[in-house]
Design an enzyme around this catalytic site. Structure first.
Site, PDB file in Angstrom:
ATOM      1  N   GLU A 271       5.295  12.831  12.840  1.00  0.00           N
ATOM      2  CA  GLU A 271       6.256  12.126  12.605  1.00  0.00           C
ATOM      3  C   GLU A 271       7.091  12.210  11.688  1.00  0.00           C
ATOM      4  O   GLU A 271       6.774  13.352  10.775  1.00  0.00           O
ATOM      5  CB  GLU A 271       4.938  10.638  12.093  1.00  0.00           C
ATOM      6  CG  GLU A 271       5.595   8.911  11.044  1.00  0.00           C
ATOM      7  CD  GLU A 271       4.234   8.536  10.382  1.00  0.00           C
ATOM      8  OE1 GLU A 271       4.731   7.272  10.289  1.00  0.00           O
ATOM      9  OE2 GLU A 271       3.425   9.037  10.338  1.00  0.00           O
TER      10      GLU A 271
ATOM     11  N   CYS B 118       2.003   7.371  14.394  1.00  0.00           N
ATOM     12  CA  CYS B 118       0.662   6.741  13.565  1.00  0.00           C
ATOM     13  C   CYS B 118      -0.149   5.881  13.411  1.00  0.00           C
ATOM     14  O   CYS B 118      -0.845   5.495  13.469  1.00  0.00           O
ATOM     15  CB  CYS B 118       1.144   7.110  12.198  1.00  0.00           C
ATOM     16  SG  CYS B 118       0.257   8.260  10.705  1.00  0.00           S
TER      17      CYS B 118
ATOM     18  N   LYS C 190       8.752   2.217  14.672  1.00  0.00           N
ATOM     19  CA  LYS C 190       7.015   1.942  13.981  1.00  0.00           C
ATOM     20  C   LYS C 190       7.320   0.078  13.654  1.00  0.00           C
ATOM     21  O   LYS C 190       8.088   0.245  12.674  1.00  0.00           O
ATOM     22  CB  LYS C 190       6.980   2.874  12.392  1.00  0.00           C
ATOM     23  CG  LYS C 190       5.541   2.928  12.902  1.00  0.00           C
ATOM     24  CD  LYS C 190       5.726   4.012  11.446  1.00  0.00           C
ATOM     25  CE  LYS C 190       3.885   4.106  10.476  1.00  0.00           C
ATOM     26  NZ  LYS C 190       4.015   4.998   9.781  1.00  0.00           N
TER      27      LYS C 190
END
Length: 263
Positions: free
Chosen positions: A43, A143, A109
């Site tokens: 990430e 994540c 995300k």
């Protein structure tokens, strides 16, 4: 359908230094001797997990995206990882799935890490990205998404096939929460009957938060194929289509799953 070879790069990152990180990944990718088809980076691989998008964000024409295009073409591989991107006056923690021909898919995300204030700096995505290569369908997460199983839930499609075969999560996940990281990677593999690939960074970031890596590959019944803690590593592995098909045929659990829609 044939097998798929992937390479994970677990590494330290140069804090908020795009040029240094791109140069580092140039060297690491050049060092890969095995034949591979997909290279997976952590990430925010060009900056580290920074809450300074006003300083660090680039557009889709910026040097980091251009580097991904150039490197994917040069090595004839797919490269994926997330970057800080500015678009339409907003900032995104954006994963790119970069093809060798310069075409790409994007995933912004969905779940921003409010504990670190990510929701104060970055806009949330609202669409999943399921990429395809060699008949494999690959769902891409970033994540904190790992904590939210509904977003990653595999479902049976009208054609009787699962929505995807591999779940990839790229991360900057701190060592102090490594137990949930390892447990959730296994859980996502088991509940979705997929190969689970988690690629995390190692070392201290600019906030002196230590990351132990724990990058992993886990098979569709939760067996740990690969796991690496603390040290930098470049690991190449071939995902077996026959193994996936055999396990899904022997244990056809997905057909019994609840049906739902994400609004």
């Amino acid at each position: 359908m044939s097998d798929l070879t992937v390479t994970l790069i677990q590494t330290q990152l140069h804090w908020e230094d795009i040029d240094a990180n791109l140069a580092m990944f140039d060297q690491k990718i050049d060092s890969i001797k095995e034949r591979t088809e997909v290279i997976i980076l952590p990430e925010m691989f060009s900056t580290g997990f920074s809450m300074k998008p006003e300083k660090l964000a680039q557009t889709m024409d910026g040097s980091a995206v251009q580097w991904m295009k150039k490197k994917a073409k040069e090595k004839n591989v797919i490269i994926t990882g997330s970057l800080i991107i500015e678009e339409g006056g907003q900032y995104f923690n954006r994963l790119l799935w970069m093809l060798p021909n310069g075409q790409y898919g994007i995933y912004d995300k969905r779940h921003r890490f409010g504990f670190a204030g990510e929701d104060n700096h970055y806009a949330a995505g609202d669409k999943r990205l399921i990429a395809q290569v060699k008949g494999w369908k690959i769902c891409l997460n970033v994540c904190y998404d790992l904590r939210f199983p509904v977003w990653a839930r595999n479902t049976m499609q009208d054609n009787g096939e699962p929505a995807y075969d591999v779940l990839v999560n790229v991360a900057n996940w701190p060592e102090r929460r490594s137990t949930p990281w390892r447990a959730l990677l296994q859980a996502r593999a088991i509940e979705n009957q997929v190969y689970m690939i988690g690629v995390n960074r190692v070392g201290n970031d600019g906030n002196d938060i230590y990351h132990s890596g724990d990058s992993s590959i886990i098979d569709p019944v939760g067996e740990i194929v690969y796991h690496k803690s603390h040290d930098e590593d470049i690991f190449t592995y071939t995902l077996s289509r026959a193994h996936l098909t055999e396990l899904r045929g022997k244990f056809p659990f997905l057909k019994d799953a609840d049906k739902f829609m994400i609004l």
